[in-house]
Design a protein around this motif. Structure first.
Motif, short mmCIF file in Angstrom:
data_model
loop_
_atom_site.label_atom_id
_atom_site.label_comp_id
_atom_site.label_asym_id
_atom_site.label_seq_id
_atom_site.Cartn_x
_atom_site.Cartn_y
_atom_site.Cartn_z
N ALA A 36 0.83 -1.20 0.00
CA ALA A 36 0.00 0.00 0.00
C ALA A 36 0.86 1.25 0.00
CB ALA A 36 -0.93 -0.01 1.21
N GLY A 37 0.50 2.21 -0.86
CA GLY A 37 1.23 3.46 -0.94
C GLY A 37 2.41 3.42 -1.89
N SER A 38 2.79 2.23 -2.35
CA SER A 38 3.91 2.07 -3.27
C SER A 38 3.39 1.72 -4.66
CB SER A 38 4.84 0.95 -2.79
OG SER A 38 5.38 1.24 -1.52
N MET A 39 4.25 1.88 -5.64
CA MET A 39 3.91 1.43 -6.98
C MET A 39 3.69 -0.08 -6.95
SD MET A 39 7.67 1.46 -8.90
CE MET A 39 7.92 3.23 -8.71
N PRO A 40 2.86 -0.61 -7.85
CA PRO A 40 2.69 -2.07 -7.89
C PRO A 40 4.03 -2.77 -8.10
CG PRO A 40 1.07 -0.96 -9.28
CD PRO A 40 2.07 0.08 -8.86
N LEU A 41 4.13 -3.99 -7.60
CA LEU A 41 5.37 -4.75 -7.74
C LEU A 41 5.71 -4.97 -9.22
CD1 LEU A 41 7.62 -6.19 -6.14
CD2 LEU A 41 6.29 -8.30 -6.37
N LEU A 42 4.68 -5.10 -10.04
CA LEU A 42 4.92 -5.27 -11.47
C LEU A 42 5.55 -4.01 -12.07
CD1 LEU A 42 4.62 -7.16 -13.88
CD2 LEU A 42 2.35 -6.18 -14.29
N GLU A 43 5.21 -2.85 -11.55
CA GLU A 43 5.84 -1.61 -12.02
C GLU A 43 7.30 -1.56 -11.58
OE1 GLU A 43 5.40 3.29 -11.72
OE2 GLU A 43 3.78 1.98 -10.99
N LEU A 44 7.59 -2.07 -10.38
CA LEU A 44 8.98 -2.14 -9.93
C LEU A 44 9.80 -3.04 -10.87
CD1 LEU A 44 11.27 -1.56 -7.92
CD2 LEU A 44 10.44 -3.49 -6.56
N ALA A 45 9.22 -4.19 -11.27
CA ALA A 45 9.90 -5.08 -12.20
C ALA A 45 10.11 -4.39 -13.54
CB ALA A 45 9.10 -6.37 -12.38
N THR A 46 9.08 -3.67 -14.00
CA THR A 46 9.20 -2.90 -15.25
C THR A 46 10.29 -1.86 -15.13
OG1 THR A 46 6.84 -3.23 -15.65
CG2 THR A 46 7.93 -1.49 -16.91
#
Length: 360
Positions: A56-66
């Protein structure tokens, strides 16, 4: 950088079209395979466990991988661009060709084969440690990787925050870098690895002892984002600019082709790649020009040195300070092997206090 063509006495005349070749991480299949495995695994987990693994409050984990995929590609592409400039435009090189007349069995930047083997091992450790640091921060510090918003604040405020974030980042990295030069243990066992490259090219940017890179990630990016948080869009922009700045600084050319350095050359005491190139040439005696972004801290703490450069790369600060450069005494308290770490500890303490209240 391990083929026989790398071991030369002079810089070869390589057409720019043939220099878009550094696609492997460190030119090493194992390192590249590790990167694909780790980031690919993170992408798979994020994709199939989409909502369950998000913070919560962070970018989605998939966005971190991207995020990891995109900046991995940017490092490769921009490195190839800068090296093509180096070979295509010799007039912009920060050091004349004669400076690269290396002894046999050294690569273009001055490293022995044994040193290259050591660097590759540390590149692998850097890859793994940075990956797990980034993932750990994602789960331990909610909001560190900021989530996108529908609306953002005024643009002038966001730009001001970006500038302030980068100066806080460069402050911590300045003192860490300086400490690694004046502390005998830090120099011998950590930072000297990076300085094996006497005539750096952009591919040597991240080729350090793994703990050197790990420490910079903490005292640079981590502390700065906690103390001066950037929103999602400017967080992406900041990381992209930092990659370009770091690669340019080690590119061996100083000119308008250095896009990020050229854009910031009108900031107070701004530096260009020739400043950092001079720093590398001096090896352990190069106790000057430590700043990673801009040049403010070198000027404030007496370690600015202009060095030599192509005339077109000269900044207004170069002209003003050419005959008035400060020299820090070797006996200065700022050069104490351990006291020089106190500014880093101060920034870390401030970040810890803010983080404590943020997570409370």
């Amino acid at each position: 950088m391990s083929s026989k063509d790398d071991y030369v006495y002079t810089i070869p005349d390589i057409p720019w079209r043939n220099h878009f070749s550094n696609l492997l991480f460190s030119g090493d299949l194992i390192s590249t395979g590790l990167e694909l495995f780790l980031v690919g695994g993170l992408t798979t987990i994020a994709w199939f466990k989409y909502y369950m693994v998000n913070v919560a409050g962070s970018m989605p984990l998939l966005e971190l991988a991207t995020f990891m995929w995109i900046f991995s590609a940017q490092r490769r592409i921009y490195n190839s661009y800068l090296e093509s400039v180096y070979f295509a435009f010799p007039a912009y090189r920060t050091q004349p060709v004669k400076e690269h007349a290396l002894k046999s069995k050294k690569d273009l930047v001055g490293r022995e084969p044994e040193q290259l083997e050591t660097i590759i091992k540390h590149d692998r450790m850097t890859l793994v440690s940075q990956f797990f640091l980034d993932v750990s921060i994602y789960f331990l510090i909610p909001g560190y990787y900021p989530a996108a918003k529908e609306t953002y604040g005024p643009m002038y405020y966001r730009i001001l925050m970006l500038i302030l974030n980068h100066y806080v980042m460069s402050f911590g990295m300045y003192w860490t870098h300086r400490a690694l030069h004046v502390n005998p243990y830090g120099w011998r066992y950590i930072h000297s690895f990076h300085h094996w490259a006497k005539h750096p090219l952009s591919r040597t940017t991240y080729q350090d002892h793994w703990f050197d890179n790990f420490g910079n990630a903490i005292v640079g990016h981590l502390f700065a984002q906690i103390l001066v948080p950037l929103d999602n869009q400017f967080f992406w922009l900041s990381r992209s600019l930092r990659i370009c700045e770091s690669l340019e600084k080690h590119s061996g050319v100083s000119c308008g082709f250095n896009i990020v350095h050229s854009a910031q050359r009108y900031f107070p005491f701004a530096q260009m790649p020739h400043h950092h190139d001079w720093h590398h040439e001096g090896h352990k005696g190069c106790n000057y020009t430590f700043t990673s972004i801009g040049g403010l801290w070198d000027c404030v703490f007496g370690t600015r040195k202009t060095g030599r450069h192509p005339a077109l790369a000269e900044t207004s600060s170069d002209r003003k300070m050419a005959n008035t450069e400060q020299k820090t005494s070797k006996n200065s308290v700022l050069n104490h092997p351990w006291l020089c770490l106190s500014p880093v500890l101060m920034v870390g303490a401030l970040a810890a206090v803010k983080l404590k209240y943020q997570l409370a």
